[in-house]
Scaffold this active site. Structure first.
Site, PDB file in Angstrom:
ATOM      1  N   TYR A  40       0.840  -1.196   0.000  1.00 18.51           N
ATOM      2  CA  TYR A  40       0.000   0.000   0.000  1.00 18.51           C
ATOM      3  C   TYR A  40       0.878   1.250   0.000  1.00 18.51           C
ATOM      4  O   TYR A  40       0.989   1.934  -0.976  1.00 18.51           O
ATOM      5  CB  TYR A  40      -0.967  -0.013   1.191  1.00 18.51           C
ATOM      6  CG  TYR A  40      -1.889   1.186   1.253  1.00 18.51           C
ATOM      7  CD1 TYR A  40      -1.654   2.239   2.141  1.00 18.51           C
ATOM      8  CD2 TYR A  40      -2.988   1.286   0.411  1.00 18.51           C
ATOM      9  CE1 TYR A  40      -2.484   3.357   2.183  1.00 18.51           C
ATOM     10  CE2 TYR A  40      -3.825   2.390   0.448  1.00 18.51           C
ATOM     11  CZ  TYR A  40      -3.562   3.426   1.329  1.00 18.51           C
ATOM     12  OH  TYR A  40      -4.384   4.531   1.351  1.00 18.51           O
ATOM     13  N   SER A  61      -6.159   1.366  -4.503  1.00 26.75           N
ATOM     14  CA  SER A  61      -6.241   2.801  -4.204  1.00 26.75           C
ATOM     15  C   SER A  61      -4.850   3.430  -4.233  1.00 26.75           C
ATOM     16  O   SER A  61      -4.213   3.400  -5.298  1.00 26.75           O
ATOM     17  CB  SER A  61      -6.934   2.981  -2.862  1.00 26.75           C
ATOM     18  OG  SER A  61      -7.511   4.240  -2.811  1.00 26.75           O
ATOM     19  N   ASP A  72     -17.527   4.652  -7.332  1.00 25.68           N
ATOM     20  CA  ASP A  72     -16.360   4.935  -6.487  1.00 25.68           C
ATOM     21  C   ASP A  72     -16.169   6.450  -6.450  1.00 25.68           C
ATOM     22  O   ASP A  72     -15.661   7.060  -7.388  1.00 25.68           O
ATOM     23  CB  ASP A  72     -15.095   4.262  -7.048  1.00 25.68           C
ATOM     24  CG  ASP A  72     -13.916   4.437  -6.070  1.00 25.68           C
ATOM     25  OD1 ASP A  72     -12.888   3.768  -6.256  1.00 25.68           O
ATOM     26  OD2 ASP A  72     -14.046   5.262  -5.136  1.00 25.68           O
ATOM     27  N   HIS A  79     -15.651   2.156  -3.815  1.00 21.63           N
ATOM     28  CA  HIS A  79     -14.228   2.037  -3.473  1.00 21.63           C
ATOM     29  C   HIS A  79     -13.928   0.725  -2.759  1.00 21.63           C
ATOM     30  O   HIS A  79     -12.782   0.310  -2.693  1.00 21.63           O
ATOM     31  CB  HIS A  79     -13.818   3.224  -2.608  1.00 21.63           C
ATOM     32  CG  HIS A  79     -12.347   3.458  -2.578  1.00 21.63           C
ATOM     33  ND1 HIS A  79     -11.599   3.675  -3.724  1.00 21.63           N
ATOM     34  CD2 HIS A  79     -11.470   3.506  -1.551  1.00 21.63           C
ATOM     35  CE1 HIS A  79     -10.337   3.845  -3.393  1.00 21.63           C
ATOM     36  NE2 HIS A  79     -10.227   3.759  -2.092  1.00 21.63           N
TER      37      HIS A  79
HETATM   38  O1  LIG Z   1      -9.648  10.425   1.493  1.00 15.12           O
HETATM   39  C1  LIG Z   1      -9.617   9.782   2.511  1.00 15.12           C
HETATM   40  N1  LIG Z   1      -8.593   8.980   2.879  1.00 15.12           N
HETATM   41  C2  LIG Z   1      -7.500   8.752   1.973  1.00 15.12           C
HETATM   42  C3  LIG Z   1      -7.922   7.786   0.891  1.00 15.12           C
HETATM   43  O2  LIG Z   1      -8.999   7.199   0.954  1.00 15.12           O
HETATM   44  N2  LIG Z   1      -7.092   7.627  -0.129  1.00 15.12           N
HETATM   45  C4  LIG Z   1      -5.818   8.288  -0.330  1.00 15.12           C
HETATM   46  C5  LIG Z   1      -5.387   7.929  -1.724  1.00 15.12           C
HETATM   47  C6  LIG Z   1      -6.482   7.135  -2.322  1.00 15.12           C
HETATM   48  C7  LIG Z   1      -7.380   6.673  -1.207  1.00 15.12           C
HETATM   49  C8  LIG Z   1      -7.024   5.272  -0.720  1.00 15.12           C
HETATM   50  O3  LIG Z   1      -5.844   4.950  -0.643  1.00 15.12           O
HETATM   51  O4  LIG Z   1      -7.975   4.535  -0.321  1.00 15.12           O
HETATM   52  O5  LIG Z   1     -10.633   9.760   3.409  1.00 15.12           O
HETATM   53  C9  LIG Z   1     -11.593  10.786   3.230  1.00 15.12           C
HETATM   54  C10 LIG Z   1     -11.565  11.566   4.484  1.00 15.12           C
HETATM   55  C11 LIG Z   1     -12.683  11.599   5.281  1.00 15.12           C
HETATM   56  C12 LIG Z   1     -12.658  12.320   6.447  1.00 15.12           C
HETATM   57  C13 LIG Z   1     -11.509  12.977   6.804  1.00 15.12           C
HETATM   58  C14 LIG Z   1     -10.381  12.906   6.003  1.00 15.12           C
HETATM   59  C15 LIG Z   1     -10.403  12.191   4.828  1.00 15.12           C
END
Ligand SMILES: O=C(NCC(=O)N1CCC[C@H]1C(=O)O)OCc1ccccc1
Length: 706
Positions: A470, A551, A637, A676
């Protein structure tokens, strides 16, 4: 296998962006509109060539049947007490969604409390969040559809089972925080969001407001309790303190570092617009997570001056930083992953030590250790316990342990005891072994990696390999039980490897920072050196090695394939972030700049362009071809919007699809009524796992052995 004829996909050469004086073409920009007929046609055309490939594998049905057979084992959550009753989730095995049960005692007959499987024909409606009122009389729960981050909040009378009439809309990334008078909740709403809010839209999320809702009234009566209109990107975290006398407000701009405010609460008080806020933390420089409070002394888990995290106490009535005190000092090696107050004057602390969990009981007044809970090498995946209760529950899992739920009544018992041990029929853990090795990455850094094989594995390079990683957002990838991986190991004589590459949280902030911003190449180096380690030590060969990630991990897979196509025989990139110049323009993508930076900044633009998957596809030298690639995404997603995968698919097929040496397939699988990953119904998960394993087996010429 006849060569795949890829669809002819229009390139609009007129789309050129200027980034700080550098012109960058974006010929598939039109694929960013999910609703255009052309994009829908592209998606259909991709599925039309992928589906036949996925059903070609002669033992596909064996894979499917074996997955279903192994999946069909009972799964449980830890029980949690509300209003004197015990609630727990249970999935009998193949149910699309787990069911919430209630029982009067841990021994009495459980009754169905809420069965989300009744909320849709195909299981695509999931409970995405929930919270009982303080007295356990009302259950507030968020429902999400088709895997979207959007949810609606509903209310259920816990005694009568009767639903309240109102449904709260336009909710996303939201707390559910009850006032202790059981009258209502604080929740996060994007009430200004225009257009669709079903998760198929790509519009950015801005201007979240913290609203207060009184149960039994229409949402239109809700007040905006807190908002930060000058900070449209902020998401507002909120928790009501354990005593009910404070609302702790923790705004977050991206995916790290938050501020801390508070406002006093009184049971029965009228919650008005724009509650008066006192700011305790005014710099976005660290994480602060509320744990509990003793009177005005609030306990936070923080990485402020503590990259491995620690607990501090802040007196809300005298909150100058000089007055903050350490309650649980930072451990020199182990990372403090979470802490929960229990049994009035204690707290449970969970550490990560070399990617495995340690669970301890501490005194809330002094921080001293009172007890260590015995754990095997693995992961604490579930915990329930509260300050007002002496009973705690925790769930352990690992690569070869489906799940063991432990409990202990801290007022009556000395040792934890097993409440429930989950068994998987047809799975004998004694036939397999897990090891943890530390390999050297490109810069010599030691990277931990878990390796799981059959006991009698022979390191002669004959095993197919599945390498997972990851590498971002302070997320630690710890051992978990996966049926899909076990089918790969058992029936393909496979070796599973999970590399804890930098960018994650396995070794605290230092590890996270080592994979952020201008250190991002460390993540990809670590991933590639994991592959080299597996090949050099005879676990597998490059031709038999599949690299897999989702992701941010899907991004890492696509980068590694671009940089070292010769290292892998196949690549599985799920819901990946593939356009590093434009990710921040869609839904919640702007929150990721805390790891990636933004192309709006010239230095970050240069750095992002170097590894952005979409911008680094090229024909490899000599006789090297790209590995067999399967990119997966889904129409709802709204965490990582599908356009990333669609644009990269078009680019791969355009650049490589007609090169004679490129015989490996370059395919995309776009699912419908899916997102997602969160809340995905069991049937869809098994279908997707069947497709992934079939793709790998077909592409690498693997034999399925019963
Ligand atoms: O975006 C994310 N987290 C990062 C995320 O989901 N990412 C970051 C890169 C792509 C994707 C993944 O790796 O699942 O969560 C949304 C969020 C909600 C509340 C407060 C802060 C953030």
């Amino acid at each position: 296998m006849t060569r795949i004829r890829y669809p002819e996909t229009r390139r609009d050469e007129s789309v050129v962006d200027d980034y700080h004086g550098v012109e960058i073409k974006d010929p598939y920009r039109w694929l960013e509109d999910p609703d255009s007929e052309e994009t829908k046609a592209f998606v259909d055309a991709q599925n039309a060539i992928t589906k036949p490939y996925l059903t070609t594998y002669k033992a596909r049905d064996n894979i499917h049947d074996r997955l279903k057979q192994l999946w069909d084992f009972p799964k449980y959550s830890c029980p949690a007490k509300h209003g004197g009753k015990y609630y727990f989730y249970k999935n009998t095995g193949l149910q699309n969604q787990s069911v919430l049960y209630v029982q009067d005692t841990l021994e009495s007959e459980p009754r169905v409390f809420l069965d989300p499987n009744t909320l849709s024909e195909d299981g695509t409606v999931a409970i995405s969040s929930s919270s009982f009122s303080e007295d356990g009389s009302i259950f507030a729960y968020g429902l999400s559809k088709s895997g979207s981050d959007w949810s609606t909040i509903h209310f259920l009378n816990a005694h009568t089972g009767e639903k309240y009439p109102e449904i709260l809309e336009k909710v996303k990334f939201s707390p559910i925080a009850w006032t202790h008078d059981n009258r209502g909740i604080f929740y996060g709403q994007y009430r200004d969001q225009q257009g669709k809010t079903d998760g198929s839209e790509t519009l950015g999320n801005q201007n979240q407001k913290l609203c207060y809702h009184i149960v039994g009234t229409p949402q239109s009566d809700d007040v905006i309790a807190i908002e930060f209109p000058e900070e449209p990107l902020w998401r507002i975290g909120a928790q009501v303190s354990d005593c009910g006398n404070w609302l702790i407000v923790t705004p977050l701009k991206d995916c790290r570092d938050n501020l801390v405010y508070f406002t006093p609460l009184k049971n029965g008080m009228e919650i008005k617009t724009n509650l008066p806020l006192t700011q305790v933390v005014d710099k976005l420089e660290a994480d602060y997570e509320y744990v509990t409070n003793v009177g005005s002394k609030a306990v936070f888990r923080t990485n402020k001056n503590a990259p491995n995290y620690k607990l501090i106490a802040i007196d809300l009535l005298d909150y100058e930083q000089e007055k903050w005190v350490d309650l649980l000092p930072e451990h020199p090696e182990n990372v403090l992953d979470w802490a929960n107050a229990v049994d009035e004057d204690k707290f449970v602390a969970c550490y990560i030590q070399d990617v495995k969990n340690i669970l301890q009981l501490h005194c809330l007044n002094t921080g001293e250790v009172l007890k260590q809970f015995p754990l095997d090498l693995g992961t604490v995946v579930g915990f329930s316990g509260e300050k007002k209760y002496s009973e705690i529950f925790y769930q352990f899992t690992s690569f070869l342990t489906p799940g063991i739920i432990y409990t202990i009544d801290l007022k009556k018992e000395q040792e934890s005891r097993i409440l429930r041990e989950i068994k998987v029929k047809g799975f004998d853990a004694s036939l397999y072994k897990t090891s943890q090795i530390f390999y050297s990455s490109k810069d010599g850094t030691k990277i931990p990696m878990f390796i799981v094989t059959k006991n009698d594995a022979v390191l002669d390079g004959s095993m197919p390999g599945l390498l997972y990683g990851y590498g971002g957002f302070n997320a630690s990838i710890q051992p978990t039980f996966s049926v899909t991986r076990l089918v790969f190991i058992q029936h393909f004589n496979g070796v599973l490897a999970v590399a804890n590459v930098r960018g994650g949280g396995e070794y605290g902030e230092r590890w996270h920072n080592a994979g952020r911003f201008f250190n991002r190449q460390n993540v990809f180096d670590d991933f590639q050196y994991a592959a080299k380690y597996l090949v050099e030590n005879g676990y597998t060969t490059s031709a038999k090695l599949t690299i897999q990630g989702g992701s941010n991990g899907g991004l890492a897979v696509a980068v590694c394939v671009n940089q070292r196509p010769d290292l892998f025989g196949a690549a599985i990139a799920q819901v990946g972030v593939m356009d590093m110049l434009r990710f921040h323009k869609f839904t919640i993508g702007s929150a990721w700049v805390s790891d990636y930076g933004s192309s709006d900044d010239s230095k970050h633009f240069e750095n992002l362009l170097k590894y952005s998957p979409l911008h680094n596809v090229k024909v490899p030298a000599s006789d090297v071809q790209y590995p067999a690639m399967l990119l997966l995404t889904a129409d709802h997603d709204d965490r990582v919007v599908p356009l990333h995968t669609l644009k990269l698919t078009a680019t791969l097929q355009y650049t490589l699809g007609n090169i004679s040496k490129q015989k490996n397939p370059l395919l995309a699988r776009i699912d419908t009524k899916a997102g997602h990953g969160g809340g995905k119904p069991t049937m869809k998960v098994i279908e997707e796992s069947t497709d992934i394993l079939s793709f790998i087996a077909q592409s690498l010429g693997l034999e399925f052995k019963l």
